[in-house]
Design an enzyme around this catalytic site. Structure first.
Site: not given
Ligand code: EPZ
Length: 431
Positions: A22-23, A126, A131, A408, A316
């Site tokens: 999915k991701n 969320c 996030r 999902r 995840d």
């Molecule tokens: C991706 O989300 C995945 N989603 C998530 O999977 C996964 O948990 C996550 O990466 C971490 O591996 C998809 O790929 C669609 P991040 P993403 O930006 O990209 C912080 C699932 O269950 N952050 O790597 O949104 C954030 O809050 C989902 O399939 C900022 O602070 O995650 C988090 O603490 C859930 N500012 C950390 O970074 C930003 O602008 C990592 O988030 C962006 C992120």
């Protein structure tokens, strides 16, 4: 609304085909906005999120068509989808669509890179933490975009195009890396992304972009270099296998005992998680057709894990591993470092008889000899599937509510488990 009924206590035995990730599928589909040529994606999973994104892309002008099943292909075989954005008819991604799926915010990158403007709704709240998108916007600003927030929308403008730059992420972000990578492919000059996410899904996006004509080196490492090109072309790309689905079923087999071949799975995509499954007492072996997981007798051993960016233990799979640890012979510590509020499954696991105490970012799980079935519900898809894992080993009947979370992210969950001897049934329209 559908529910899933599980009667626990049966070992899983058989084969589970692993779907496309999915991701990886979501950013790959979004990359279709970068070109006026056809992007063909094979092995795309049939998931609610994929359907929702198809509608969002359609709103921007992407034509899509799905190949019919080929002869001899089972219903679980991934689908082949053609996406073609000959003309972008709308650079606005409205709140009604973006608020349902956070990843759809990433359309901002191809829209600004190709059209010089984008108006994308800020994603909604969320269930697993705040996030924010500050780092995604920082990356676009580094590439020369002017960013304004207007009435809940991010308005990005770069009338004379994006320009290559150094982007240094202060923390690892998967979405930030996807956005920087997509935007940089069409920027003038060279972009260097420092502290890039090394998740396999980033590598898959880079591989597809490269087939489309992008010049990218270093994907899969912490430093990615992109030399911008004037335009990208069409390509055909197969989505990589879902490492989170793989890990989820590996943990389910470790939980129930049994012997399952995870067909098409690649151990190198989730070695840290498979190491934890082995440490818990299961045997994990890579074979020609995938990854085989077995556990025959013997206790589940307690194992401490800490979630980390790839190649560490993935956030995840944290909920699923916690479900496994609820039956361990001893106490395990599970620390969540990626999201600040990703323990929503704890109280639901407790309804099945689990003993879990939260201490800041750490859950202390004291294994119990028996879980007992109960009605449960969850707030996100990984939490939901952790309840399925617990239910498969619980005495009696568990009803998992809010199945739309599972739909999902898990393709044909009840069919895949049912084919491996589990007593699982989808209940429609409970009345
Ligand atoms: C991706 O989300 C995945 N989603 C998530 O999977 C996964 O948990 C996550 O990466 C971490 O591996 C998809 O790929 C669609 P991040 P993403 O930006 O990209 C912080 C699932 O269950 N952050 O790597 O949104 C954030 O809050 C989902 O399939 C900022 O602070 O995650 C988090 O603490 C859930 N500012 C950390 O970074 C930003 O602008 C990592 O988030 C962006 C992120």
């Amino acid at each position: 609304m559908d529910r899933i009924r599980i009667v626990g206590g049966r070992p899983l035995v058989g084969r589970i085909p692993i779907s496309g990730a999915k991701n990886a599928a979501l950013p790959l589909m979004i990359a279709s906005l970068l070109t006026d040529r056809k992007l063909t994606l094979e092995n795309l999973p049939r998931l609610a999120d994929v359907g929702a994104l198809t509608r969002i892309l359609g709103n921007h002008g992407v034509d899509y068509s799905i190949d019919g099943k080929r002869k001899g292909e089972g219903e679980i075989a991934g689908q082949t989808v053609h996406l073609e954005a000959r003309a972008i008819v709308d650079t606005t991604a409205p709140y009604e669509l973006v608020s349902r799926m956070r990843a759809s915010f990433w359309v901002i990158a191809p829209l600004i890179a190709r059209m010089g403007e984008a108006r994308v709704s800020l994603p909604g709240g969320c269930a697993i933490g705040t996030r924010p998108v500050d780092l995604l916007l920082m990356a676009l600003e580094r590439l020369g975009a002017q960013i304004d927030i207007e009435a809940g929308y991010v308005v990005a403008r770069a009338p004379r195009g994006l320009k290559g730059a150094e982007i240094d992420f202060p923390k690892v972000t998967v979405g930030g890396t996807h956005v920087a990578l997509m935007a940089a492919t069409l920027a003038q000059g060279t972009t260097v992304i420092h502290n890039a996410a090394r998740e396999p899904e980033v590598g898959d996006l880079a591989a597809c972009l490269t087939k489309m004509g992008a010049r990218i080196s270093g994907a899969g490492t912490a430093t990615i270099e992109v030399e911008g090109v004037a335009r990208l072309g069409g390509a055909s790309h197969a989505v990589l296998p879902d490492r989170i689905e793989t890990g989820t079923y590996a943990m389910a087999v470790a939980m129930t005992g049994g012997d399952v071949l995870l067909e098409g799975a690649r151990a190198d995509l989730l070695q840290a998680a498979l190491d934890a499954v082995s440490a818990a007492g299961a045997t994990v072996v890579s074979e020609a057709g995938g990854v085989r997981v077995t556990r025959n007798g013997g206790p589940i051993r307690p194992v401490d894990v800490t979630t980390e960016p790839f190649p560490g233990f993935p956030t995840d799979l944290q909920a699923q591993f916690m479900a496994l640890m609820t039956r361990a012979a001893g106490v395990s510590r599970i620390r969540e470092t990626i999201f600040e509020n990703r323990f929503m499954h704890v109280q639901e696991l407790a309804r099945l008889g689990a003993h879990i105490r939260l201490d800041g970012d750490t859950a202390l799980v004291e294994g119990v000899p028996v879980l007992k079935g109960a009605p449960v519900m969850a707030t996100d898809l990984r939490a939901s599937v952790s309840l399925v894992i617990a239910a498969l080993a619980a005495e009696g009947e568990t009803i998992v509510n809010r199945v739309y979370h599972l739909d999902r992210g898990f393709e044909h969950l009840e069919k895949k488990l049912g084919a491996c001897n589990a007593d699982v049934e989808r209940l429609s329209n409970p009345g």
